[in-house]
Design an enzyme around this catalytic site. Structure first.
Site, PDB file in Angstrom:
ATOM      1  N   CYS A  10       0.797  -1.219   0.000  1.00 40.42           N
ATOM      2  CA  CYS A  10       0.000   0.000   0.000  1.00 40.42           C
ATOM      3  C   CYS A  10       0.833   1.274   0.000  1.00 40.42           C
ATOM      4  O   CYS A  10       0.307   2.362  -0.243  1.00 40.42           O
ATOM      5  CB  CYS A  10      -0.945   0.005   1.195  1.00 40.42           C
ATOM      6  SG  CYS A  10      -1.939  -1.495   1.317  1.00 40.42           S
ATOM      7  N   HIS A  56      -3.588   6.743   2.361  1.00 39.87           N
ATOM      8  CA  HIS A  56      -4.028   5.432   1.892  1.00 39.87           C
ATOM      9  C   HIS A  56      -5.398   5.134   2.491  1.00 39.87           C
ATOM     10  O   HIS A  56      -5.630   5.320   3.694  1.00 39.87           O
ATOM     11  CB  HIS A  56      -3.015   4.373   2.316  1.00 39.87           C
ATOM     12  CG  HIS A  56      -3.508   2.972   2.137  1.00 39.87           C
ATOM     13  ND1 HIS A  56      -4.042   2.527   0.953  1.00 39.87           N
ATOM     14  CD2 HIS A  56      -3.555   1.921   3.000  1.00 39.87           C
ATOM     15  CE1 HIS A  56      -4.396   1.252   1.090  1.00 39.87           C
ATOM     16  NE2 HIS A  56      -4.112   0.875   2.318  1.00 39.87           N
ATOM     17  N   ASN A  81     -10.291  -0.503  -0.270  1.00 40.40           N
ATOM     18  CA  ASN A  81      -8.834  -0.455  -0.158  1.00 40.40           C
ATOM     19  C   ASN A  81      -8.226  -1.000  -1.451  1.00 40.40           C
ATOM     20  O   ASN A  81      -8.428  -2.158  -1.790  1.00 40.40           O
ATOM     21  CB  ASN A  81      -8.414  -1.307   1.049  1.00 40.40           C
ATOM     22  CG  ASN A  81      -6.908  -1.359   1.260  1.00 40.40           C
ATOM     23  OD1 ASN A  81      -6.122  -1.060   0.376  1.00 40.40           O
ATOM     24  ND2 ASN A  81      -6.501  -1.771   2.452  1.00 40.40           N
TER      25      ASN A  81
END
Length: 327
Positions: free
Chosen positions: A111, A254, A284
């Protein structure tokens, strides 16, 4: 001379899967997902691939930047879900978009991949090895999750985001990054195992060699890591850049979990209005999360030249990165 973002782009799959749809597939509810994560829906690839989404996002970023493919001399793709082990996704989109003068490679920092890509591009710029780069985050996480595991599959989506960066007078002021492999087991996905005539009898029996492994996550461990490490990274990058959090217009984080974002905002003493989100609609998307959100904020006309913004990514590895820049 700093690295400056001169164009952004993003691409999401056509199919939208709502929490209500997931209720029909597994033992979960819309309320359960929303209350714990903030996610209401996510885009899931059907015809799209990591490469096709990356190429689409990259093309849009180059169009906004007014940059021809031949001007790109560096391509970095942050991904953990490329279509192939090799060639890299970066080489794949180089071929698709005819960026014939570029050096191309992928980065696996999960990520934080887009932030790591920016840092690498900055080093290339500082050494004089490049002056115009394409940084992409692209993921097809739907192929890596166990759709019978309601604790993880509801969290993730697919998509790609991209930014064209160039060496100019103003831009990224400072960046920090870090990793802690000692806690890496909190979020893992195994690769195919060694299976040769020298290791297992199953090879001789002709059993399937490419054994499937799904993403596994210790949600509480990842949450504790994020709410502790991300505020520290943001405050560190701001301190070293000699910028107050109050001077920052937006914190583009994020998009893992709304509770993490709220905790970060509280710890650095800034209002949630400064933390744009799109996890409600996208879920996500790992390395693609930050550049997709940045593109959405940019395309919505919320950024003006001279604005100070912070980008921050965090995830498997464990890895993290943060950057403060002048738009």
């Amino acid at each position: 001379m700093p690295l400056k973002i001169i164009g952004t782009g993003s691409a999401l799959p056509e199919l939208v899967v709502t929490n209500k749809k997931l209720e029909q597939m597994m033992d979960t509810t819309d309320e359960w997902i929303r209350s714990r994560t903030g996610i209401r829906q996510r885009h899931i690839a059907v015809k799209e691939t990591t490469t096709s989404m990356a190429a689409a996002a990259a093309g849009r970023a180059m169009k906004e930047a007014g940059v021809e493919p031949s001007e790109i001399d560096l391509i970095i793709v942050g991904t953990v879900s490329g279509d192939k082990h090799f060639p890299s996704t970066a080489c794949e989109i180089q071929r698709e978009l005819l960026m014939v003068n570029a050096v191309a490679f992928d980065v696996n920092a999960a990520c934080a991949g887009f932030l790591f890509g920016l840092t690498i591009a900055d080093a290339y710029f500082q050494s004089g090895r490049a002056k115009t780069a394409l940084i992409v985050g692209a993921e097809t996480l739907s192929k890596m999750v166990d759709w019978k595991d309601r604790g993880t599959c509801v969290l993730f989506g697919d998509g790609a985001g991209a930014a064209v960066v160039r060496k100019e007078e103003t831009g990224i002021l400072h960046m920090v990054q870090g990793s802690d492999g000692g806690r890496g087991e909190a979020l893992t996905c195994e690769n195919r195992p060694v299976n040769t005539p020298f290791t297992r009898e199953s090879f001789a029996r002709g059993e399937l060699q490419n054994e499937i492994s799904y993403l596994k996550m210790d949600g509480q461990a990842v949450f504790r890591f994020a709410v502790r490490t991300v505020p520290q990274a943001i405050l560190q990058v701001l301190k070293e850049a000699k910028i107050s959090p109050d001077e920052v217009k937006y914190f583009v984080l994020h998009q893992a979990n709304i509770r993490i974002i709220e905790a970060v905002a509280k710890k650095i003493g800034q209002p949630m209005e400064k933390f744009p989100t799109n996890l409600q609609k996208c879920g996500n998307i790992s390395a693609a999360s930050v550049p997709i959100l940045l593109d959405h904020v940019n395309k919505d006309g919320k950024l003006q030249r001279g604005d100070k913004i912070v980008l921050a990514g965090f995830g498997a590895g464990l890895t993290w990165g943060a950057a403060v820049l002048t738009w």
